[in-house]
Each structure stands twice: as C-alpha cells, then as structure tokens.
Design an enzyme around this catalytic site. Structure first.
Site: not given
Length: 290
Positions: A26, A215, A268
């Site tokens: 991320s 994601d 994600h």
C-alpha cells in the site's frame, strides 16, 4: 529507518551477511523504494556496518497516485461494476482524467458523480468483502466486520505484557495506534516514487511488485501502467504461476530484474490471501517466477 537497521545489525553482527530485502504494501510504495536507495547510498558512502541489500518487494503499492486513481474506472468496467455506456462516455468526456477534473468540464463531473453512485457502497479494498467499516477507524468497529481484527491488534499491542516483551520503556510511548494521523511529518515524496524505482534498477537491485487482482483502491492495471513507463524490455513474458496445479496468478519479468505478479482473488494487502502471497514471494526468491 536505515540508521536504525544499521544500529540493530551492529548489536547482532551474526546477521550481517544475511541477504536483506525491504518489503511493504500500500502506502509503503512511496517509502520502500526511497529506503532502498538510501541504504544503497549509505553502503557506498559512509556507514558501517553495511546492509546486504539485495532487492525489495511491494504489494499493491501506491506509486503514482494519478495513474492509480484513474485506473479505477477501467478496473470497475472490467469487473462489471459500471455499464458499457457509462465507461464509454467517461472515456469520451473525461479523456482519462477522472479525479482532477477541470471544473468547466461539467459533463465529465456529472459522469464521475454517476460512477461514484455505482461504486461508493463497495469495499474498494476488496469488492467481494462487505463494506462494513473504515479500516482506519478501529475504535468504532463491529465484531462482525472483517476489519475487527485491527481493533484486537491495537488492544494486543497495548497490553502491558506485550509492551514489556518489546522492551518499550515506560513513559516513552503512551499508546500505539494503528492509524495515527495526528503525527506531523513531511511528505518529501509528494507526486510519485517512480524515480526511485529507476535508480534502484540502475543499481541492479531485484524487485517483485505484486497486485491482488481484486483491489480497486490501487488496481493492478494502474501498477502495470507505471511499470510500463519505465520502458524496460520484457525478458520473461506473461505466464501463470501455480499452487497445487491450479493457477494462482500471472507473472512477467523485465530486463531491470523487476517482476510483476498478480495474485488471483486477493484484495489490497496480503492479509486477504496470506498463503498465496507468501508462495509468490518464495517463488520469486528462488527464481521460479521466471
């Protein structure tokens, strides 16, 4: 951060020769490439002990936010979350710029609003999971929510026995908060981290960039777009990688020793499919993704 790692190595010299890989997911996509560059500079310029940096691994990394935000629209269309008509109109009137829209482009603004009506009640980190809570809001979260474990994580980290085991000195840190947005810091890397990927490539470091293909926050097609902008040739083209004779994702390797891989069904971060993301990392380390 590099200084702290060198300090740790100075106290544990038995690990000096171990290969070191910087990893993250991320927002770490803005930090890890710069960290690798900093470690590399320190190894050549000044500092002992040297860190045996070999490369880095990033999962669904934020890298060039404009590219990644704009890729949400083709991702949503590919996942049948918006109609063909809306997608065609957005391409026509917005011309690929869906999030920093010129206020005078009223037609594009209308279409973007329609897009949000279609997707705002979805969990953008993994549309297959209910959109129960904001993952950052660990204080007001239902036990039935997928992200309730973050609340438990905070409680665990702040128990006295855990703090003692981590050698946290009393009075140095009152409470650990998973998403502490009150800490002031300078965002030195404001637009994108692509220049650091380029420097690390020139320095010969290996890298694995993997994307959970479910994601929508930082879609895989956005990741592929910025990787392609590096303009390195493909050395091993798109092919499936397997777990127990079943396709678990796809991978491609470039001449700068960068491998891009998808993880089928993952959201994600690696927590959505920890076993599969662990396997792809191990396969990359051993050269099996080539």
């Amino acid at each position: 951060m590099a200084f702290l790692w060198r300090l740790w190595l100075s106290k544990h010299p038995q690990y000096l020769s171990n290969p070191f890989y910087a990893t993250g997911s991320s927002y770490a996509g803005m930090i890890v490439p710069a960290l690798v560059d900093k470690i590399s500079e320190g190894n050549y310029i000044c500092c002992n002990p040297p860190i045996n940096i070999q490369g880095y691994v990033l999962g669904n990394p934020m890298t060039h936010y404009d590219i990644e935000q704009n890729s949400r629209i083709p991702f949503a269309h590919g996942m049948s979350l918006i109609s063909d008509e809306l997608y065609t109109s957005m391409k026509r009137f917005c011309k690929g710029n869906y999030f920093n829209v010129d206020p005078s482009n009223t037609k594009c603004l209308e279409l973007v609003e329609e897009f949000h009506l279609c997707i705002d009640d979805l969990n953008i980190y993994n549309p297959l999971i209910p959109d129960c809570e904001d993952p950052a809001d660990t204080q007001n979260i239902s036990p039935d929510c997928y992200y309730y474990k973050y609340h438990l994580e905070e409680r665990w980290a702040n128990t006295e026995s855990v703090r003692k085991a981590l050698h946290i000195k009393k009075g140095s840190k009152r409470e650990w908060v998973r998403f502490n947005r009150r800490i002031p810091y300078d965002q030195d890397i404001k637009s994108n981290s692509i220049p650091y990927h380029m420097k690390n490539s020139l320095n010969g470091y290996r890298s694995l960039i993997f994307s959970g293909d479910h994601d929508m926050a930082l879609p895989s097609i956005g990741t592929q777009a910025w990787i392609n902008s590096l303009n390195y040739s493909i050395t091993h083209d798109w092919k499936p990688w397997m777990i127990n004779n079943q396709i678990a994702g796809y991978a491609r390797t470039y001449s700068n020793k960068m491998t891009f891989a998808t993880v089928k069904g993952c959201g994600h971060t690696p927590e959505y499919l920890p076993e599969e993301t662990s396997v792809v990392f191990k396969m990359w380390l051993s050269g099996q993704l080539l």
